[in-house]
Design a protein around this motif. Structure first.
Motif, mmCIF file in Angstrom:
data_model
loop_
_atom_site.group_PDB
_atom_site.id
_atom_site.type_symbol
_atom_site.label_atom_id
_atom_site.label_comp_id
_atom_site.label_asym_id
_atom_site.label_seq_id
_atom_site.Cartn_x
_atom_site.Cartn_y
_atom_site.Cartn_z
ATOM 1 N N VAL A 265 0.844 -1.200 0.000
ATOM 2 C CA VAL A 265 0.000 0.000 0.000
ATOM 3 C C VAL A 265 0.876 1.246 0.000
ATOM 4 C CG1 VAL A 265 -1.595 1.389 1.391
ATOM 5 C CG2 VAL A 265 -2.050 -1.041 1.036
ATOM 6 N N GLN A 266 1.898 1.259 0.846
ATOM 7 C CA GLN A 266 2.814 2.402 0.902
ATOM 8 C C GLN A 266 3.550 2.592 -0.427
ATOM 9 O OE1 GLN A 266 5.259 1.346 4.267
ATOM 10 N NE2 GLN A 266 3.778 2.122 5.767
ATOM 11 N N PHE A 267 3.945 1.475 -1.035
ATOM 12 C CA PHE A 267 4.645 1.552 -2.323
ATOM 13 C C PHE A 267 3.747 2.150 -3.404
ATOM 14 C CE2 PHE A 267 5.418 -0.828 -6.391
ATOM 15 C CZ PHE A 267 6.520 -0.082 -6.798
ATOM 16 N N PHE A 268 2.482 1.707 -3.471
ATOM 17 C CA PHE A 268 1.561 2.228 -4.482
ATOM 18 C C PHE A 268 1.272 3.708 -4.251
ATOM 19 C CE2 PHE A 268 -0.113 -2.328 -4.748
ATOM 20 C CZ PHE A 268 0.699 -2.621 -5.825
ATOM 21 N N GLN A 269 1.194 4.112 -2.981
ATOM 22 C CA GLN A 269 0.977 5.533 -2.693
ATOM 23 C C GLN A 269 2.175 6.366 -3.139
ATOM 24 O OE1 GLN A 269 0.112 5.111 1.524
ATOM 25 N NE2 GLN A 269 -2.079 5.448 1.206
ATOM 26 N N GLU A 270 3.380 5.883 -2.860
ATOM 27 C CA GLU A 270 4.599 6.595 -3.268
ATOM 28 C C GLU A 270 4.723 6.640 -4.789
ATOM 29 O OE1 GLU A 270 7.605 4.363 -1.322
ATOM 30 O OE2 GLU A 270 7.094 5.110 0.689
ATOM 31 N N LEU A 271 4.175 5.621 -5.450
ATOM 32 C CA LEU A 271 4.223 5.573 -6.905
ATOM 33 C C LEU A 271 3.337 6.638 -7.527
ATOM 34 C CD1 LEU A 271 5.642 3.702 -8.985
ATOM 35 C CD2 LEU A 271 3.541 2.339 -9.052
ATOM 36 N N GLY A 272 2.319 7.063 -6.766
ATOM 37 C CA GLY A 272 1.431 8.113 -7.268
ATOM 38 C C GLY A 272 0.007 7.659 -7.519
ATOM 39 N N LEU A 273 -0.296 6.394 -7.216
ATOM 40 C CA LEU A 273 -1.669 5.917 -7.390
ATOM 41 C C LEU A 273 -2.573 6.572 -6.349
ATOM 42 C CD1 LEU A 273 -1.225 2.084 -8.068
ATOM 43 C CD2 LEU A 273 -2.301 3.724 -9.607
ATOM 44 N N LYS A 274 -3.746 6.983 -6.751
ATOM 45 C CA LYS A 274 -4.688 7.599 -5.824
ATOM 46 C C LYS A 274 -5.260 6.535 -4.885
ATOM 47 C CE LYS A 274 -6.062 11.301 -8.980
ATOM 48 N NZ LYS A 274 -7.175 11.938 -9.718
ATOM 49 N N ASN A 275 -5.632 6.967 -3.689
ATOM 50 C CA ASN A 275 -6.162 6.030 -2.700
ATOM 51 C C ASN A 275 -7.413 5.313 -3.187
ATOM 52 O OD1 ASN A 275 -4.186 6.382 -0.762
ATOM 53 N ND2 ASN A 275 -5.271 8.016 0.310
ATOM 54 N N ALA B 227 -8.379 -7.016 -6.674
ATOM 55 C CA ALA B 227 -7.114 -7.677 -7.043
ATOM 56 C C ALA B 227 -6.247 -7.870 -5.800
ATOM 57 C CB ALA B 227 -6.371 -6.850 -8.087
ATOM 58 N N PRO B 228 -6.783 -8.533 -4.775
ATOM 59 C CA PRO B 228 -6.052 -8.648 -3.499
ATOM 60 C C PRO B 228 -4.732 -9.402 -3.616
ATOM 61 C CG PRO B 228 -7.961 -10.117 -3.512
ATOM 62 C CD PRO B 228 -8.086 -9.235 -4.719
ATOM 63 N N ASN B 229 -4.612 -10.270 -4.612
ATOM 64 C CA ASN B 229 -3.386 -11.070 -4.727
ATOM 65 C C ASN B 229 -2.128 -10.234 -4.909
ATOM 66 O OD1 ASN B 229 -4.869 -13.343 -4.412
ATOM 67 N ND2 ASN B 229 -4.448 -14.220 -6.419
ATOM 68 N N ILE B 230 -2.259 -9.075 -5.544
ATOM 69 C CA ILE B 230 -1.060 -8.269 -5.788
ATOM 70 C C ILE B 230 -0.471 -7.732 -4.482
ATOM 71 C CG2 ILE B 230 -1.884 -7.612 -8.081
ATOM 72 C CD1 ILE B 230 -2.484 -4.830 -6.984
ATOM 73 N N PHE B 231 -1.285 -7.673 -3.423
ATOM 74 C CA PHE B 231 -0.791 -7.195 -2.138
ATOM 75 C C PHE B 231 -0.070 -8.298 -1.361
ATOM 76 C CE2 PHE B 231 -4.129 -4.289 -3.296
ATOM 77 C CZ PHE B 231 -3.590 -3.054 -2.948
ATOM 78 N N HIS B 232 -0.183 -9.525 -1.825
ATOM 79 C CA HIS B 232 0.523 -10.640 -1.189
ATOM 80 C C HIS B 232 1.848 -10.922 -1.883
ATOM 81 C CE1 HIS B 232 -2.836 -11.495 1.457
ATOM 82 N NE2 HIS B 232 -3.642 -11.386 0.419
ATOM 83 N N ASN B 233 2.082 -10.237 -3.010
ATOM 84 C CA ASN B 233 3.413 -10.279 -3.620
ATOM 85 C C ASN B 233 4.399 -9.591 -2.689
ATOM 86 O OD1 ASN B 233 2.900 -11.564 -6.028
ATOM 87 N ND2 ASN B 233 2.718 -9.705 -7.244
ATOM 88 N N PRO B 234 5.612 -10.104 -2.528
ATOM 89 C CA PRO B 234 6.622 -9.308 -1.818
ATOM 90 C C PRO B 234 6.755 -7.951 -2.508
ATOM 91 C CG PRO B 234 7.410 -11.541 -2.196
ATOM 92 C CD PRO B 234 6.129 -11.406 -2.968
ATOM 93 N N VAL B 235 6.895 -6.901 -1.738
ATOM 94 C CA VAL B 235 6.945 -5.569 -2.330
ATOM 95 C C VAL B 235 8.090 -5.456 -3.326
ATOM 96 C CG1 VAL B 235 8.395 -4.548 -0.514
ATOM 97 C CG2 VAL B 235 6.806 -3.102 -1.802
#
Length: 383
Positions: A151-161, A171-179
């Motif tokens: 979540v922190q990585f996506f926020q830093e990337l610029g994706l809106k909340n 797409a919950p599986n992408i959050f279980h990927n190692p960052v």
């Protein structure tokens, strides 16, 4: 239309590890299958509490009866958390009926999950709405530190909340990927964009749009992406062509293997009777020709021929292949009611989204209903 074919999010991971030995990535719902060897007696305290909450216990017993056999459950604690967020009785009952696994989740873990989801939700009301719609995603309480880092990585990337919250539910599986894995894929996408001639100034906008359209692209490997790009270049597509295809296919291009692409291209070339250059033009007009497997393309072309549409017409307007035979039949019937014959003309009025078709249909209808003379103009009459 391609997004409607979008792959759905896969089964959630375990929210609760039972006392028996269970493989680490066993399907989430399998933990509570009634087919498993289970104790004979239900937890009466759990059952009585659920009845008091107006939960349909018979439905749970029929679909996920194993939950009711667990010795350790947290019905009151989970209900308290949901009530504190503002969920009312009917909403809570609905959540527990559709995701009874929630009652075996640790309240501490659920609190942590609540804080994580609140970090991307505008209000508690929005959070309750999301939990009500996607309870399985919310009550997946494993890998919470990994979820937080992503979540922190996506926020830093610029994706809106609002986009990140959509990812959490669909797409919950992408959050279980190692960052680190997600970071690697993002870096690979950025490099691919540069290699294809994309400008540095537009890269961030392009990347964020691509991710918002298709977050599942993060589940691809760098090797498969490079293989697909190399194969398209071998077929004669320029870097600009590939960039255009990638944008139009919303990243699904990277999820297609060379074999799948080759099969679709060979089929279209033979059936539509076109040259290599002609086929490239068709693909650039209708990138879905790469996406759809041969059986789908075959069914749609057969449906068009059945309606009296010719192969040359399909070549002139390949976008019609994005329509199912049922949609084609329905639209032709509507146009026919106005005396408009697709068989004798271009397929432009047949193609497009539902909104585009209805707009074209209204224009044809209005034109059809216009009087042949101006009813308020004076008539010229000889005396």
């Amino acid at each position: 239309m391609l997004w409607m074919l979008l792959m759905r999010s896969q089964a959630c991971r375990l929210c609760y590890v039972r006392k028996r030995l269970i493989p680490k990535y066993r399907p989430f719902l399998a933990c509570f299958s009634t087919a498993d060897s289970q104790p004979d007696k239900e937890n009466q305290r759990t059952v009585e509490t659920l009845y008091k909450l107006s939960v349909d216990v018979r439905k749970i017993r029929r679909l996920k009866g194993g939950v009711l056999l667990e010795d350790d459950t947290y019905v009151e604690e989970i209900v308290k958390i949901l009530r504190e967020l503002g969920a009312d009785g009917p909403v809570i009952a609905s959540i527990l009926e559709r995701c009874p696994e929630a009652i075996v989740c640790s309240p501490t873990a659920v609190h942590t999950q609540k804080e994580l989801w609140q970090s991307v939700c505008k209000s508690e009301g929005e959070l309750v709405k999301l939990i009500g719609q996607f309870p399985e995603a919310f009550f997946t309480v494993t890998d919470q530190e990994t979820q937080k880092l992503n979540v922190q990585f996506f926020q830093e990337l610029g994706l809106k909340n609002v986009i990140i919250s959509r990812f959490l539910t669909t797409a919950p599986n992408i959050f279980h990927n190692p960052v680190e894995t997600n970071q690697r894929v993002i870096k690979m996408l950025q490099e691919s964009y540069r290699n294809l001639g994309g400008s540095e100034a537009n890269m961030k906008v392009w990347l964020l749009k691509l991710l918002s359209q298709n977050p599942f692209i993060l589940l691809n490997s760098s090797a498969s992406v490079k293989e697909t790009m190399g194969f398209l270049q071998e077929l004669g597509f320029t870097n600009l062509d590939i960039l255009q295809l990638l944008s139009k296919l919303k990243g699904f291009l990277f999820q297609l293997g060379p074999k799948s692409i080759q099969n679709s291209i060979s089929f279209c070339k033979n059936v539509l009777k076109c040259t290599d250059d002609g086929l490239k033009e068709l693909v650039l007009k209708c990138p879905a020709l790469l996406y759809y497997p041969v059986p789908v393309l075959e069914e749609r072309i057969e449906g068009l021929l059945k309606e009296g549409i010719s192969i040359p017409q399909v070549r002139d307007a390949p976008m019609v292949l994005e329509l199912t035979p049922q949609i084609v039949e329905y639209r032709m019937r509507k146009l026919s009611s106005l005396g408009y014959s697709i068989k004798d003309g271009h397929l432009a009025n047949l193609s497009g989204t539902k909104k585009e078709f209805e707009a074209n249909f209204s224009k044809i209808q209005d034109k059809k209903g216009r009087p042949v003379f101006n009813p308020v103009a004076p008539l010229s009459v000889d005396e």
